[in-house]
Design an enzyme around this catalytic site. Structure first.
Site, short mmCIF file in Angstrom:
data_model
loop_
_atom_site.label_atom_id
_atom_site.label_comp_id
_atom_site.label_asym_id
_atom_site.label_seq_id
_atom_site.Cartn_x
_atom_site.Cartn_y
_atom_site.Cartn_z
N GLY A 255 35.53 13.58 -27.94
CA GLY A 255 36.37 13.17 -26.76
C GLY A 255 37.22 14.56 -26.51
CG ASP A 256 40.37 17.28 -27.19
OD1 ASP A 256 40.32 18.61 -26.90
OD2 ASP A 256 41.32 16.59 -26.86
CG ASP A 257 38.78 21.72 -27.05
OD1 ASP A 257 38.32 21.77 -25.82
OD2 ASP A 257 40.04 22.08 -27.31
#
Length: 468
Positions: A255-257
């Protein structure tokens, strides 16, 4: 007893002993056959099972004491060939525990380490010196599930066993603003040298999954990292103020990098002054609809340099290699080399911002301007793209030395009207379609953007075959 009976008795004894010997031999052969081999920076002379220390793999019994006792016992072999702790099949619930030097944590393919959902099982640690405070709250931070500091020669590996942070409870608390400290990570290794993390599945971390910091000579290979794409701050791998790091053959859904390269936050990172440098990332597959394949920053106040990214695939991901920084960060992102990207369904291909914001309080220096220069991309094929580039430097302090060559981008059915949006950047392009912005003019003669031909020292580290 007559001589005949004595002879029969001796023969019977010999036969029984012979059968026992054969059975023992068969057992040894079976043990050898069942032994699992794996590759590591070093093998260990001594070995123990987690169950030797009273652990119960039912997914309910808390095994923090068993893990701690095992590491404490095996640490005595650090100067005698080291030791490995084997986690057998089962579901092993635990709170945070520390590793030791010359040590291997090996997970069987059917072993699952489960992070406790009781906050009291995660000790509170002081803020990192290069951050000045917790990343998510002014207070400190909770210890990672697997933690180590000031270590040498540490291996976390397995036959694709699993480490599950059971993060849903933490995500809910964070969303509701119920936490006064920074959420824990799954693995956090500090001030250490010779680290290997390989051939495991990590999933559902409360926050970041893998976080080596202030460390060197790091090999990360063959990881599968899985988190819901709707949950923020579940970064895959975040090398932070680290040198000589190799990340390869990893599959990350986040859900992020998928990978975020860091080196400290504003005035605290500037004062600490430890860059991330000499990093190679290759053969990465990333899915991250709301973030980057590889992010450089935004916490980059110790500097980021000599980063080499190659042979990367991103699918349904917001951007490829993103540079994030801000006024007050200081330091630099420079000597970045990227080649052979295959991208499908992307919001951006190229994305840079000099106004990311997010500061640790009001004490940052507005005159501390980051230097962004010598940024090279080449051999990129992207399909179903909404916008080829959003490149925003800092007013009166442009990002310089940007080179983009041999890039083919096909657009989605509804692309942005302005395909290349560029402000405060300087550089060149060669053989790029669609045509770039005027601030990145096309070279009259074909040019290949730079990529180093030398190898980093960490690439020369050879692994040996060990058994568990």
């Amino acid at each position: 007893m007559d001589s005949k009976s004595l002879t029969i008795s001796h023969v019977a004894t010999i036969v029984i002993l012979g059968l026992l010997f054969l059975q023992a031999a068969e057992c040894r052969k079976e043990n050898i056959k069942d032994a699992v081999t794996y590759s590591a920076i070093n093998c260990r002379k001594h070995s123990a099972l987690l169950t030797d220390f009273g652990a119960v793999g039912d997914g309910k019994t808390l095994n923090t004491k068993a893990f701690k006792d095992a590491v404490d016992k095996l640490s005595q072999y650090a100067s005698d060939g080291g030791a490995q702790l084997i986690v057998p099949p089962g579901n092993w619930l635990t709170g945070s525990f520390n590793l030791t030097s010359h040590f291997t944590l090996f997970l069987h393919k059917d072993a699952v380490i489960l992070g406790s959902q009781d906050e009291s099982d995660w000790p509170l640690l002081p803020a990192l010196p290069s951050y000045g405070q917790g990343r998510e709250a002014p207070g400190g931070r909770l210890s990672s599930l697997i933690f180590g500091t000031n270590l040498t020669d540490v291996v976390i590996t397995g036959n694709n066993g699993t480490i599950d942070g059971q993060g849903a409870l933490w995500w809910d608390k964070f969303k509701k603003g119920l936490l006064k400290v920074t959420r824990p990570y799954l693995v956090d290794i500090m001030y250490s040298n010779q680290i290997q993390i390989s051939n495991l599945t990590f999933r559902n971390s409360p926050s970041w999954h893998i976080h080596p910091i202030y460390s060197s000579n790091i090999t990360i290979q063959g990881l599968t990292i899985l988190a819901p794409v709707t949950v923020p701050n579940t970064d895959g791998i975040d090398p932070d103020s680290c040198s000589q790091t190799r990340i390869e053959d990893c599959y990350i859904v986040s859900g992020d990098d998928c990978i975020a390269v860091k080196s400290g936050w504003d005035q605290h990172g500037i004062k600490f002054g430890m860059p991330t440098e000499h990093l190679v990332i290759r053969r990465l597959t990333c899915i991250s609809p709301k973030s980057a394949t590889v992010a450089l920053g935004s916490e980059m106040s110790g500097g980021i340099r000599d980063v080499r990214v190659e042979d990367v695939t991103a699918i349904n991901t917001e951007s490829s290699i993103r540079i994030k920084t801000s006024v007050g960060r200081g330091a630099y992102v420079k000597d970045i080399y990227v080649r052979r990207l295959t991208l499908n369904t992307m919001k951006y291909v190229f994305w840079m911002t000099g106004a990311y914001g997010s500061h640790p309080g009001e004490g940052f220096d507005p005159k501390a301007l980051p230097v962004i220069q010598n940024i090279n991309y080449r051999e990129v094929v992207a399909e179903n793209v909404t916008m080829p580039a959003q490149l925003d430097g800092i007013a009166n302090h442009p990002f310089k030395g940007i080179c983009i060559s041999n890039v083919s981008i096909s657009l989605t059915e509804k692309p942005k009207k302005l395909l290349w949006n560029c402000t405060n950047v300087k550089g060149t392009t060669s053989n790029v379609t669609p045509k770039a912005c005027d601030l990145l003019p096309e070279q009259q003669k074909p040019v290949d953007c730079a990529f180093p031909e030398d190898k980093l020292a960490i690439e020369g580290v050879k692994l040996t075959t060990c058994s568990a």
